[in-house]
Design a protein around this motif. Sequence first.
Motif, PDB file in Angstrom:
ATOM      1  N   ILE A 115      -7.216  -7.791   8.190  1.00 29.94           N
ATOM      2  CA  ILE A 115      -7.954  -6.725   7.479  1.00 29.94           C
ATOM      3  C   ILE A 115      -7.542  -6.725   6.012  1.00 29.94           C
ATOM      4  O   ILE A 115      -6.352  -6.637   5.699  1.00 29.94           O
ATOM      5  N   MET A 116      -8.520  -6.795   5.112  1.00 26.21           N
ATOM      6  CA  MET A 116      -8.228  -6.775   3.682  1.00 26.21           C
ATOM      7  C   MET A 116      -8.429  -5.399   3.068  1.00 26.21           C
ATOM      8  O   MET A 116      -7.705  -4.982   2.172  1.00 26.21           O
ATOM      9  N   VAL A 117      -9.476  -4.678   3.522  1.00 25.68           N
ATOM     10  CA  VAL A 117      -9.865  -3.429   2.849  1.00 25.68           C
ATOM     11  C   VAL A 117     -10.615  -2.534   3.837  1.00 25.68           C
ATOM     12  O   VAL A 117     -11.279  -3.033   4.753  1.00 25.68           O
ATOM     13  N   ILE A 118     -10.449  -1.212   3.679  1.00 24.48           N
ATOM     14  CA  ILE A 118     -11.142  -0.233   4.529  1.00 24.48           C
ATOM     15  C   ILE A 118     -11.812   0.781   3.601  1.00 24.48           C
ATOM     16  O   ILE A 118     -11.200   1.226   2.628  1.00 24.48           O
TER      17      ILE A 118
ATOM     18  N   ALA B 147       0.845  -1.203   0.000  1.00 20.75           N
ATOM     19  CA  ALA B 147       0.000   0.000   0.000  1.00 20.75           C
ATOM     20  C   ALA B 147       0.874   1.244   0.000  1.00 20.75           C
ATOM     21  O   ALA B 147       1.870   1.313   0.717  1.00 20.75           O
ATOM     22  N   ILE B 148       0.503   2.229  -0.842  1.00 24.72           N
ATOM     23  CA  ILE B 148       1.189   3.527  -0.871  1.00 24.72           C
ATOM     24  C   ILE B 148       0.087   4.584  -0.817  1.00 24.72           C
ATOM     25  O   ILE B 148      -0.845   4.533  -1.609  1.00 24.72           O
ATOM     26  N   ARG B 149       0.167   5.523   0.123  1.00 20.96           N
ATOM     27  CA  ARG B 149      -0.908   6.503   0.262  1.00 20.96           C
ATOM     28  C   ARG B 149      -0.353   7.819   0.800  1.00 20.96           C
ATOM     29  O   ARG B 149       0.409   7.835   1.750  1.00 20.96           O
TER      30      ARG B 149
ATOM     31  N   HIS C  57       2.106  -7.066   8.753  1.00 26.33           N
ATOM     32  CA  HIS C  57       1.825  -7.032   7.314  1.00 26.33           C
ATOM     33  C   HIS C  57       0.706  -6.005   7.109  1.00 26.33           C
ATOM     34  O   HIS C  57      -0.430  -6.240   7.499  1.00 26.33           O
ATOM     35  N   VAL C  58       1.048  -4.852   6.530  1.00 26.98           N
ATOM     36  CA  VAL C  58       0.068  -3.766   6.355  1.00 26.98           C
ATOM     37  C   VAL C  58      -0.562  -3.869   4.968  1.00 26.98           C
ATOM     38  O   VAL C  58       0.114  -3.738   3.958  1.00 26.98           O
ATOM     39  N   ASN C  59      -1.868  -4.125   4.947  1.00 25.20           N
ATOM     40  CA  ASN C  59      -2.596  -4.359   3.698  1.00 25.20           C
ATOM     41  C   ASN C  59      -3.284  -3.119   3.162  1.00 25.20           C
ATOM     42  O   ASN C  59      -3.464  -2.972   1.961  1.00 25.20           O
ATOM     43  N   ALA C  60      -3.773  -2.263   4.073  1.00 25.46           N
ATOM     44  CA  ALA C  60      -4.663  -1.169   3.659  1.00 25.46           C
ATOM     45  C   ALA C  60      -4.342   0.090   4.436  1.00 25.46           C
ATOM     46  O   ALA C  60      -4.089   0.030   5.642  1.00 25.46           O
TER      47      ALA C  60
END
Length: 359
Positions: free
Chosen positions: A296-299, A203-205, A247-250
Motif C-alpha cells: 500500500i502506497m497511499v490511502i 508516517a506521523i498522524r 513497513h507502515v507507509n500510510a
Amino acid sequence: SNPDSLAGNTVYTLYKDRSGGLWIGTNNGLDRYDPQNDRFIHHQHQPTVSNSLSNNQVFTIHEDASGVLWIGTYGGGLNKYNRQQDRFAYYHKNPNNASSLSSNFIFPILADNEGYVWIGTLDGGLNRFDPITEQFTYFEHNPNDPTTISNDSVISLYSDRQGVLWIGTTRGLNRFNPETNSFLSYQQVGIGDNISTRETIFAIREDTLGNLWIGTNRGLYLFNRDDQKFQQYEPEEGNPDFFSGYHVNAIIEDSSQNLWIGTFDDGLRRINLETNEITQYTHNPENPSSLGSNAIMVIHEDKDGILWIGTYGGGLDRFEPGNNTFSHFTENEGLPNNIIYGILEDEMGHLWVSTNYGL
C-alpha cells in the motif's frame, strides 16, 4: 509531445492549494493544471532565465499561511514561487554562508503557526526559514550532543494540534523544543521498547482523540502522552507481533473514526478508534474482490466518504464497505501504470492519481 500535456511522466507529488488549484511535481518540472482549458501550465528550469525554477526534479510542494508556494527539488534547493509575478526566488546551499540552506536535496516542507517554514533535507538535517529575516537556521546531528536531531536524513514532518513539531528521520523520531532550540529523540530501546535507532519514520498522524500514531519500517507505534513514551501498538494482549516488523507507509483517519494503516508488505488494516477492533485486509489471488496488492502506497477518503487505496503494482482500489470487498482499477481499466504514488481530489470531485507513468 503535446505542449499542453504533463511535463514529465514520473509524478513525485500532487498538491492542492487553498484556492483549489492543482499542482504537480514531476521529473521534468512543476505543472499547474488549468481546468478552464484542460491543459497543464509548465514551470521549468531555463538556464537563460534568472527567475525560473532552479531544478526540474520537483519532490515537494507546500503552501504557507500567506499563500506562498514552496517548492522543494532534488538537487536544486528550495524555490519560493510568487504567483503575481510568476517568478521563483531560490535558496540553495552556500558553503561560505552559515545562514544559507544546509542541503540542496529537499524532502518534506511544513509551514508552522508561527510563520516559520521548516525544510527537511535528505542529507543536511533540518532547516527553519524565517520569512522576515530571510535567514535559515539549521539543525544537524551531532553524535556528541544528545539534544541534537537524531539523524540528518529527514523523511517526515508533522505539527500536532498543540503546535508541537515532530520530525521523522531515517534513525528515529524527534520532538522539537522551541524554547531551547533542541530536540528530544525517541530512539533508545529498553523499557517500553521505544522507537529504536534503526527505525525510519515514514508516517506521523494525530487522530481525533489526540493519539499520535507513528508508521515506521518496523511496525506501528502509539505515543502515550501521559508517560511520554512510544509503545509498539499491541492490539491484543499476548500478540505483540501483530503490527511489528511491518513497513507502515500510510496512516489516515476516516470520517467514521476508523484509522486505516497501509503497510508495504502486509496489506491494509482498519482500527476502530472507539472499540479498538481491528480488521485486516490482504490480497488473496483466489479472491478477485480482495485487496489488489499487499503493498500500500497511499490511502485517500473522498468527499463522499469513499476510501481509495493506491498500491504498488496492483493499481487503484475502491473499498466497498457494505460487503468489505474491493473494486480494482488497473492498466486494464485505463490507468497509465499500476504503481500509485498519490491520490488527490479536485474541487469538481475528480480524483487525480499519480503513477510511475503519468497521471
